[in-house]
Each structure stands twice: as C-alpha cells, then as structure tokens.
Design an enzyme around this catalytic site. Structure first.
Site, PDB file in Angstrom:
ATOM      1  N   TYR A  13      37.305  77.424  36.764  1.00 48.60           N
ATOM      2  CA  TYR A  13      35.976  76.806  36.630  1.00 48.60           C
ATOM      3  C   TYR A  13      35.407  76.363  37.983  1.00 48.60           C
ATOM      4  CZ  TYR A  13      38.032  76.207  31.944  1.00 48.60           C
ATOM      5  OH  TYR A  13      38.673  76.407  30.749  1.00 48.60           O
ATOM      6  N   TYR A 141      34.685  74.143  21.090  1.00 43.58           N
ATOM      7  CA  TYR A 141      35.403  74.867  22.160  1.00 43.58           C
ATOM      8  C   TYR A 141      36.727  75.351  21.588  1.00 43.58           C
ATOM      9  CZ  TYR A 141      38.110  76.001  26.271  1.00 43.58           C
ATOM     10  OH  TYR A 141      38.894  76.679  27.183  1.00 43.58           O
ATOM     11  N   ASP A 235      41.218  73.967  14.376  1.00 50.00           N
ATOM     12  CA  ASP A 235      41.765  74.069  15.729  1.00 50.00           C
ATOM     13  C   ASP A 235      42.096  72.647  16.195  1.00 50.00           C
ATOM     14  OD1 ASP A 235      42.307  74.268  18.395  1.00 50.00           O
ATOM     15  OD2 ASP A 235      40.524  75.438  18.919  1.00 50.00           O
ATOM     16  N   LYS A 264      48.429  72.282  23.473  1.00 51.34           N
ATOM     17  CA  LYS A 264      48.335  71.177  24.436  1.00 51.34           C
ATOM     18  C   LYS A 264      49.528  70.217  24.375  1.00 51.34           C
ATOM     19  CE  LYS A 264      43.707  71.435  26.121  1.00 51.34           C
ATOM     20  NZ  LYS A 264      42.654  72.153  25.401  1.00 51.34           N
TER      21      LYS A 264
END
Ligand SMILES: *Cc1c(COP(=O)(O)O)cnc(C)c1O
Length: 423
Positions: A13, A141, A235, A264
């Site tokens: 990014y 996202y 998600d 994560k």
C-alpha cells in the site's frame, strides 16, 4: 528523492516514489515493538490485529519450538498430522452449531477465496449453474486477491481501476433502518437465483473504516439470506477470537452462517494461518461418486504443523488466561478515555466495540505528520481512510492503554489545528 532506503523491498500500500522512510523493527516483547535504534513503541494495532496475547507469549513460543524440531512442515495432500487434527477438532467444538468442517489456508484472503469457491461449487454440485455472483457490502473488506477484492467496497477495492479483471458483484449498503432493510431484502430477492452467497464481516467492518452495526442488523442480513435460499459467509478474520467482545462476533446476533472465515489472530499473531469452516450441509454437497465434485483447492503450505501448533497454543491461552475479561476491561477504558474527544473539531464519530476503538474524522489530513507524532510519543498507531483507531493486544496493561489514549488526546487537538495538507 526516494525516501525508502530498502533497495529491493516493495512495500504494501505504498507509493514507493515518495514514501516516508519505514522504521526498522528489531524485536518484540509484550505489547511493544523495539526498533533497531533502541526506541520502544507500544503497539496500538497489535500487528494488523493479530497479536492478541501480546508478542512472544512464552506458551506459544514453546509450542512452536517443540513443533519446529519435530516437523516444521509437511505437505497436507495425502498426509495429516496431530497439530492440524487437534486444531480442526477444537475449532469445531468452539464454533456454534454445525460449523464443523475446517479447510486450512495460509492467509485470510485465500480463506475468503476458498469460501467463495465453496459457495459457487455448492450450487454446481446440486446442478445449479446460475449462481455466479456474490452479494457483499459497502465499506466491506475481504482481502487483496482478485475475488476477495471484488466483494470489497467498490472504492477501497478499486473496482473501477480494475474493471474487466474483477467479477462484478451485487453490492449493498449495510441496512441500518426499516427502509434500507426492506430495500436490502428486495435487492437480494431480485438477484436470488444468481447469488451464490452473501458475504459479510459480522458487527465490525474493520479495514473499510471500523464501521459498526449491531446484532439485530446482522440478523436481518442473515434472515434475508436464508429466506432467499442463498448461503451466508461470515468473514470473521478481523474480529475472531474475542476482538469484538465474544470469541466469535456472529454469535452476538444468534445467527447460523453456512461458512465462516478465520485468520489474523488465529495463531495469536505468531505466524500466518487461516481457515474456512463449513457446516455439515455445505460439506455434504461435495460428497459424490464424481471426482470433480470435490473441492479443488490446496495451498502448498496449508495446515502447516508449525502454524497449527501456534494456533493450538493460542487457543490454550483463551482457556487459561482471562482474555474476554481483558477485552471487556479494554472496552470500558476506551469508552472512558475517548469520550471527551467527541467535541473536538473535525471529529465526526467515536465508535467502540470490544477491544476496538475508532475515531472517525471528517478528513484525515497531514497523515505523515500524524504518524510521526505518534511514533515520537512512543506509540505505534496507523490511521487510515478517515479513522484513527486502536486494536491493542488484549494483554495490554491499563497504563500502556492510557499511554495510547493519552497520546491520541494530546495529538488530536494539535492535528485539528493544523492547516490541512495532503500527507
Ligand atoms: C485482513 C482481512 C482479510 C485478509 O487477510 P490476509 O491474511 O491479509 O489475506 C480478509 N478479511 C478481513 C475481514 C480482514 O480483516
């Protein structure tokens, strides 16, 4: 001038032409990142929301060391092993209802790709060839791979830039009132025959700006999916393992997703691992005399024993240490400490849920200045989009959390006073 001294690394990014020089991490301990030059930063974002037990937790380190000597990795095709079997069985017990079939992946984005592939093939295996799209949400996202991008917010997912490369999905706002709930149900009904699944981040849309919705809203979405006869994918990659106050976020809405994605914090932040967990019904649709009805996916490093050992050790810690209580304590402190900031100029909204505290501002100007101020205050904090947020390790001490909220309270007024400039 190129600001980046790393001659061969391509950063995420990052516009490499004028990027601020990255800091150099040397080691980690507890809630802290120690830099090459000896400076210590309190990590307010738990390394992209992974390090829920803080860094280098001895129980996880020991489990990984033991596994490292026995078998760091072995392929998962035709071979299974105890760390993966144990982890899958434990996840099946922890997850509610019939979510009991675990497919391991090596990253969250891949777990989402697998979930999407499962949903499409779930239809195909029953002779339903028309389900070629997904319904997803604005501000959502789901990862950086192409299919995951396609169900991410159209702006964040750069749908116009990548037009032609991305499958075009049906994208709705999160329904927040009567009228938008009705509109959502109608939209889903219109597209019901071409939708393989609805995919949603339960309760908190994290990377899309820490946007929050309540359990009732999530229930509306889940019920609409059920009524329309389409699968529901939750998600949970960002919020799983306590981040939103419960072990899994979707349980706060009392819903029953068909597929969920984990990632994560699954290994407590020690190593990459993700999983796609399906219900028995979804799994059963892949059982057939025909070979091509099988799920055709297999990441090379799937179910890595080292990563599974870390995840098993992380799950131990949810049993042996008071993680959810710590999350509740963090939530209470965030509410206390951040409330006075509502009246600051430029602050639009303050949202807190579990161990997530987000301050939405009208315009996140002077971003490089802002980041540098936090580092100077000894805090690792990464504002993005329009939010300044913290998602600390659950093991953070009240004093360390005060240092984070204190730095925010100190820096924000000075930032608000600055003339807006980009960067
Ligand atoms: C981070 C994230 C992903 C992607 O996970 P990676 O491990 O970065 O590929 C997917 N979904 C959500 C909700 C996430 O927060």
């Amino acid at each position: 001038m190129s600001g980046v001294p790393t001659a061969h690394i391509w950063l995420p990014y990052t516009q490499m032409q004028n990027a601020a020089e990255p800091l150099r991490a040397s080691h980690t301990a507890g809630s802290r990142i120690i830099l090459d030059d000896g400076r210590e930063l309190i990590d307010a974002v738990a390394s992209w929301w992974t390090a829920c037990h803080g860094y280098n937790h001895p129980h996880i380190v020991m489990a990984m060391e033991k596994q490292l000597h026995a078998m760091p990795h072995v392929m998962f095709g035709g071979l299974v092993h105890e760390p993966a079997e144990k982890l899958a069985a434990r996840l099946a017990v922890m997850l509610p209802g019939p979510l009991n079939r675990v497919f391991f992946a090596d990253s969250g984005s891949v777990a989402v790709e697998v979930a999407m592939k499962m949903a499409v093939q779930f239809g195909l295996n029953q002779g339903d060839t028309g389900r070629t799209r997904f319904l997803s949400f604005r501000d959502g996202y789901h990862g950086d791979t192409l299919a995951a991008m396609s169900v991410t917010d159209p702006d964040e997912g750069m749908h116009s830039l990548f037009r032609g490369y991305l499958p075009e999905q049906v994208i709705a706002p999160i329904p927040r009132d009567e009228a938008s709930c009705a509109a959502f149900r109608q939209l889903l009904d219109e597209h019901r025959h071409e939708i393989a699944a609805v995919i949603v981040e339960p309760l908190v849309q994290c990377a899309g700006g820490m946007k929050m919705h309540d359990g009732a809203t999530l229930k509306v979405i889940a019920d609409a999916a059920k009524d329309a006869g389409v699968l529901l994918i939750c998600d949970e990659i960002a919020v799983n393992f306590g981040r939103a106050g419960t072990l899994f976020a979707h349980t706060q809405a009392g819903i029953a997703p068909d597929i969920i994605c984990l990632g994560k914090a699954l290994t407590g932040g020690a190593i990459n691992l993700a999983a796609t967990v399906a219900t028995a019904d979804v799994f059963d649709a892949f059982l057939s005399d025909q070979a091509e009805a099988a799920l055709m996916h297999g990441p090379t490093y799937m179910g890595s024993p080292l990563a599974c050992a870390a995840a098993n050790a992380s799950l131990d810690l949810f049993d042996s240490e008071p993680r959810l209580q710590q999350v509740a304590t963090i939530e209470a402190q965030l509410k206390r400490d951040l409330a006075p900031l509502t009246s600051l100029p430029g602050v639009v909204d303050i949202r807190i849920k579990g161990a997530i505290g987000a301050i939405e501002v009208a315009d996140l100007h002077n971003l490089d200045w802002l980041k540098a101020q936090f580092v100077a205050a000894g805090i690792w904090l990464r504002p993005f989009g329009n939010v300044i947020y913290t998602m600390p390790p659950f093991t953070i001490t009240p004093d360390e959390l005060s240092a984070i909220t204190g730095a925010i309270s100190d820096i924000l007024p000075r930032w608000a006073d600055r003339t807006p400039t980009a960067g």
